[in-house]
Write a protein that holds these residues in place. Structure first.
Motif, PDB file in Angstrom:
ATOM      1  N   ALA A 102      17.730 -83.705  11.735  1.00 58.29           N
ATOM      2  CA  ALA A 102      16.387 -83.820  12.289  1.00 58.29           C
ATOM      3  C   ALA A 102      15.324 -83.536  11.229  1.00 58.29           C
ATOM      4  CB  ALA A 102      16.231 -82.856  13.464  1.00 58.29           C
ATOM      5  N   LEU A 103      15.567 -82.535  10.380  1.00 57.38           N
ATOM      6  CA  LEU A 103      14.576 -82.192   9.355  1.00 57.38           C
ATOM      7  C   LEU A 103      14.449 -83.283   8.296  1.00 57.38           C
ATOM      8  CD1 LEU A 103      15.269 -78.383   8.876  1.00 57.38           C
ATOM      9  CD2 LEU A 103      13.242 -79.441   9.860  1.00 57.38           C
ATOM     10  N   VAL A 104      15.527 -83.950   7.995  1.00 55.56           N
ATOM     11  CA  VAL A 104      15.441 -85.081   7.067  1.00 55.56           C
ATOM     12  C   VAL A 104      14.489 -86.138   7.623  1.00 55.56           C
ATOM     13  CG1 VAL A 104      16.739 -87.008   6.069  1.00 55.56           C
ATOM     14  CG2 VAL A 104      17.679 -84.705   5.995  1.00 55.56           C
ATOM     15  N   VAL A 105      14.579 -86.387   8.934  1.00 60.26           N
ATOM     16  CA  VAL A 105      13.682 -87.347   9.567  1.00 60.26           C
ATOM     17  C   VAL A 105      12.245 -86.842   9.532  1.00 60.26           C
ATOM     18  CG1 VAL A 105      13.121 -88.490  11.746  1.00 60.26           C
ATOM     19  CG2 VAL A 105      15.500 -88.285  11.025  1.00 60.26           C
ATOM     20  N   VAL A 106      12.048 -85.538   9.771  1.00 56.27           N
ATOM     21  CA  VAL A 106      10.702 -84.963   9.749  1.00 56.27           C
ATOM     22  C   VAL A 106      10.070 -85.113   8.367  1.00 56.27           C
ATOM     23  CG1 VAL A 106       9.412 -82.793   9.882  1.00 56.27           C
ATOM     24  CG2 VAL A 106      11.079 -83.363  11.651  1.00 56.27           C
ATOM     25  N   VAL A 107      10.829 -84.808   7.331  1.00 55.27           N
ATOM     26  CA  VAL A 107      10.309 -84.925   5.965  1.00 55.27           C
ATOM     27  C   VAL A 107       9.972 -86.375   5.635  1.00 55.27           C
ATOM     28  CG1 VAL A 107      10.909 -84.651   3.525  1.00 55.27           C
ATOM     29  CG2 VAL A 107      11.487 -82.860   5.152  1.00 55.27           C
ATOM     30  N   ALA A 108      10.772 -87.300   6.167  1.00 57.98           N
ATOM     31  CA  ALA A 108      10.528 -88.721   5.926  1.00 57.98           C
ATOM     32  C   ALA A 108       9.406 -89.275   6.791  1.00 57.98           C
ATOM     33  CB  ALA A 108      11.804 -89.518   6.178  1.00 57.98           C
ATOM     34  N   GLY A 109       8.875 -88.454   7.712  1.00 60.42           N
ATOM     35  CA  GLY A 109       7.771 -88.903   8.553  1.00 60.42           C
ATOM     36  C   GLY A 109       8.202 -89.755   9.716  1.00 60.42           C
ATOM     37  N   SER A 119       9.566 -89.218  17.012  1.00 63.21           N
ATOM     38  CA  SER A 119      10.382 -88.324  17.831  1.00 63.21           C
ATOM     39  C   SER A 119      11.727 -88.946  18.179  1.00 63.21           C
ATOM     40  CB  SER A 119       9.623 -87.974  19.117  1.00 63.21           C
ATOM     41  OG  SER A 119       8.428 -87.283  18.825  1.00 63.21           O
ATOM     42  N   LEU A 120      11.727 -90.272  18.413  1.00 66.38           N
ATOM     43  CA  LEU A 120      12.989 -90.955  18.697  1.00 66.38           C
ATOM     44  C   LEU A 120      13.906 -90.912  17.487  1.00 66.38           C
ATOM     45  CD1 LEU A 120      14.679 -92.630  20.649  1.00 66.38           C
ATOM     46  CD2 LEU A 120      13.530 -94.688  19.778  1.00 66.38           C
ATOM     47  N   ALA A 121      13.332 -91.112  16.298  1.00 62.47           N
ATOM     48  CA  ALA A 121      14.130 -91.036  15.073  1.00 62.47           C
ATOM     49  C   ALA A 121      14.634 -89.617  14.841  1.00 62.47           C
ATOM     50  CB  ALA A 121      13.304 -91.507  13.877  1.00 62.47           C
ATOM     51  N   LEU A 122      13.835 -88.612  15.240  1.00 69.94           N
ATOM     52  CA  LEU A 122      14.273 -87.219  15.096  1.00 69.94           C
ATOM     53  C   LEU A 122      15.518 -86.958  15.935  1.00 69.94           C
ATOM     54  CD1 LEU A 122      12.052 -84.094  14.928  1.00 69.94           C
ATOM     55  CD2 LEU A 122      13.888 -84.145  16.604  1.00 69.94           C
ATOM     56  N   ALA A 123      15.524 -87.469  17.161  1.00 71.37           N
ATOM     57  CA  ALA A 123      16.703 -87.302  18.017  1.00 71.37           C
ATOM     58  C   ALA A 123      17.910 -88.000  17.410  1.00 71.37           C
ATOM     59  CB  ALA A 123      16.419 -87.853  19.410  1.00 71.37           C
ATOM     60  N   GLY A 124      17.710 -89.200  16.868  1.00 73.82           N
ATOM     61  CA  GLY A 124      18.807 -89.906  16.215  1.00 73.82           C
ATOM     62  C   GLY A 124      19.315 -89.170  14.997  1.00 73.82           C
ATOM     63  N   GLY A 125      18.393 -88.591  14.234  1.00 70.28           N
ATOM     64  CA  GLY A 125      18.801 -87.819  13.065  1.00 70.28           C
ATOM     65  C   GLY A 125      19.594 -86.588  13.439  1.00 70.28           C
ATOM     66  N   LEU A 159       2.345 -79.891   6.775  1.00 70.19           N
ATOM     67  CA  LEU A 159       2.097 -78.701   7.578  1.00 70.19           C
ATOM     68  C   LEU A 159       2.302 -78.981   9.064  1.00 70.19           C
ATOM     69  CD1 LEU A 159       1.231 -75.757   7.677  1.00 70.19           C
ATOM     70  CD2 LEU A 159      -1.149 -76.519   7.776  1.00 70.19           C
ATOM     71  N   MET A 160       1.712 -80.053   9.574  1.00 71.42           N
ATOM     72  CA  MET A 160       1.847 -80.368  10.993  1.00 71.42           C
ATOM     73  C   MET A 160       3.282 -80.722  11.355  1.00 71.42           C
ATOM     74  SD  MET A 160      -1.034 -79.777  12.352  1.00 71.42           S
ATOM     75  CE  MET A 160      -0.723 -80.515  13.954  1.00 71.42           C
ATOM     76  N   ASP A 161       3.942 -81.467  10.476  1.00 71.43           N
ATOM     77  CA  ASP A 161       5.343 -81.817  10.716  1.00 71.43           C
ATOM     78  C   ASP A 161       6.232 -80.580  10.682  1.00 71.43           C
ATOM     79  OD1 ASP A 161       4.712 -84.495  10.966  1.00 71.43           O
ATOM     80  OD2 ASP A 161       5.045 -84.931   8.843  1.00 71.43           O
ATOM     81  N   ALA A 162       5.924 -79.659   9.764  1.00 70.13           N
ATOM     82  CA  ALA A 162       6.715 -78.424   9.676  1.00 70.13           C
ATOM     83  C   ALA A 162       6.552 -77.583  10.935  1.00 70.13           C
ATOM     84  CB  ALA A 162       6.305 -77.626   8.451  1.00 70.13           C
ATOM     85  N   ALA A 163       5.327 -77.518  11.472  1.00 71.64           N
ATOM     86  CA  ALA A 163       5.105 -76.765  12.713  1.00 71.64           C
ATOM     87  C   ALA A 163       5.886 -77.385  13.868  1.00 71.64           C
ATOM     88  CB  ALA A 163       3.613 -76.732  13.029  1.00 71.64           C
ATOM     89  N   ARG A 164       5.880 -78.714  13.933  1.00 72.59           N
ATOM     90  CA  ARG A 164       6.652 -79.395  14.982  1.00 72.59           C
ATOM     91  C   ARG A 164       8.144 -79.134  14.808  1.00 72.59           C
ATOM     92  NH1 ARG A 164       8.494 -85.063  15.489  1.00 72.59           N
ATOM     93  NH2 ARG A 164       7.679 -85.398  13.384  1.00 72.59           N
ATOM     94  N   ALA A 165       8.594 -79.129  13.564  1.00 76.91           N
ATOM     95  CA  ALA A 165      10.012 -78.899  13.297  1.00 76.91           C
ATOM     96  C   ALA A 165      10.427 -77.477  13.639  1.00 76.91           C
ATOM     97  CB  ALA A 165      10.316 -79.191  11.836  1.00 76.91           C
ATOM     98  N   VAL A 166       9.562 -76.495  13.356  1.00 81.89           N
ATOM     99  CA  VAL A 166       9.893 -75.099  13.664  1.00 81.89           C
ATOM    100  C   VAL A 166      10.035 -74.905  15.172  1.00 81.89           C
ATOM    101  CG1 VAL A 166       8.984 -72.746  13.643  1.00 81.89           C
ATOM    102  CG2 VAL A 166       8.903 -74.128  11.572  1.00 81.89           C
ATOM    103  N   LEU A 167       9.147 -75.535  15.959  1.00 85.18           N
ATOM    104  CA  LEU A 167       9.257 -75.448  17.412  1.00 85.18           C
ATOM    105  C   LEU A 167      10.566 -76.067  17.883  1.00 85.18           C
ATOM    106  CD1 LEU A 167       8.023 -74.780  20.173  1.00 85.18           C
ATOM    107  CD2 LEU A 167       6.905 -77.023  20.124  1.00 85.18           C
TER     108      LEU A 167
END
Length: 342
Positions: free
Chosen positions: A114-121, A124-130, A180-188
């Motif tokens: 999931a974090l790889v997807v977050v770093v790549a921008g 949310s659907l891609a995050l679930a797939g990751g 920063l915003m992506d990191a906050a979303r990822a931490v949650l």
């Protein structure tokens, strides 16, 4: 003690205590679900919630219950059931109460994907797939590294703990590379959260559990009981040990990965629910069905508490499960020490 019901050539064996425990957990899950659906900024009575679910509510109640709140409740039930079943499978296969996705590194692998997807921008659907991809790749890697003429429980746990430690460091690094915003979303998400979950999050997990749960409970439960006697005894009973172990490990990894994709790596449910089920049934067996029901009840209750403990603020459900699971583990260690087993 078990009871056998016979009708012609068909016989069904069940344990009355396990049946009562499963039914009690399902009733608790249903009651808490109704309370959750009716509570919030737009309160609805339990009677009206049931009427709305049956199609008799007002348009406003139908929108609030069926569109806003029901997807979150269904996701909580499915995530709890999937994690508990995965934990019960892992603990039975490795014959160790520490066998769970949290300890073996699979949830950390899902977080890495999931974090790889977050770093790549990614979306949310891609995050679930990751998350699903990360969990599956980690599961395959842990099994491959643990394989030496078969999968040994102790070796699998040691490799899983090492993998989890490595992936935790990787995840920390990936967080530093995110915006920063992506990191906050990822931490949650890493904490474990059901906030804002919709049908898009619940339906993939529902589809997979609808296939895997009957296969595991009906097709593999008896063979798994034989496997708990030891590989030699199971082989003598006609169980294909290697094939069964790989099949159940694949099912457990897939359930854990999809649960992480839906709600993040929620901690302690997979570790605690099977142990609670074992104490409710007073049976040393795998207790797969009771574990599943216990996990669903535990997760939906934790989510209800997360929404109500702090006035005006919703806690991530992973915080509640972490506190409850950690407290349960401390109690369990104290009980084991008093019994002289540690």
């Amino acid at each position: 003690m078990s009871t056998v019901l016979t009708a012609g050539r068909l016989s069904v064996r069940f344990r009355p205590r396990a049946l009562v425990a499963a039914a009690s957990c399902l009733l608790l899950a249903a009651a808490v679900s109704v309370l959750t659906l009716g509570s919030g900024d737009y309160p609805i009575s339990p009677q009206q919630v049931l009427r709305t679910l049956a199609g008799g509510g007002t348009p406003a109640e139908d929108f609030v219950v069926n569109e806003l709140r029901l997807p979150r409740v269904v996701t909580a039930l499915l995530v709890g059931a999937a994690l508990a079943l995965a934990g019960a499978l892992f603990q039975s296969l490795v014959r160790n109460p520490l066998g769970s996705p949290d300890v073996l590194g699979f949830t950390q692998g899902a977080a890495t994907g999931a974090l790889v997807v977050v770093v790549a921008g990614g979306s949310s659907l891609a995050l679930a797939g990751g998350a699903v991809a990360g969990g599956l790749v980690t599961g395959a890697a842990v099994c491959a590294l643990s394989w030496r003429g078969g999968l040994h429980g102790g070796r699998l746990i040691m490799v899983g703990i090492g993998t989890a430690a490595v992936l935790s460091g990787v995840n920390g690094y990936l967080l530093t590379r995110a915006q920063l915003m992506d990191a906050a979303r990822a931490v949650l998400w890493l904490t474990g959260s059901l906030d804002g979950r919709g049908w898009d999050d619940a339906l993939p997990l529902l589809a997979v559990t609808a296939v895997l749960v009957p296969v595991v409970l009906l097709g593999c439960s008896r063979a798994l009981q034989g496997l708990e006697l030891g590989d030699d005894a199971a082989t003598a009973l006609g169980v294909r040990v290697g094939r069964l172990r790989l099949l159940l490990l694949a099912a457990a990894v897939l359930l854990a990965a999809l649960a992480a994709a839906a709600a993040g790596p929620v901690s302690f449910v997979a570790l605690t629910a099977p142990q609670l089920a074992r104490r409710l049934t007073r049976s040393p067996g795998p207790n797969l069905a009771v574990s599943l029901c216990t996990g669903a009840a535990l997760m939906v209750t934790a989510d209800f508490a997360a929404q109500r403990l702090v006035a005006g603020h919703q806690l991530p459900v992973g915080v509640v499960t972490g506190v409850l699971g950690g407290g349960y583990l401390l109690w369990l260690l104290a009980a084991e020490r008093r019994a002289g087993r540690i």
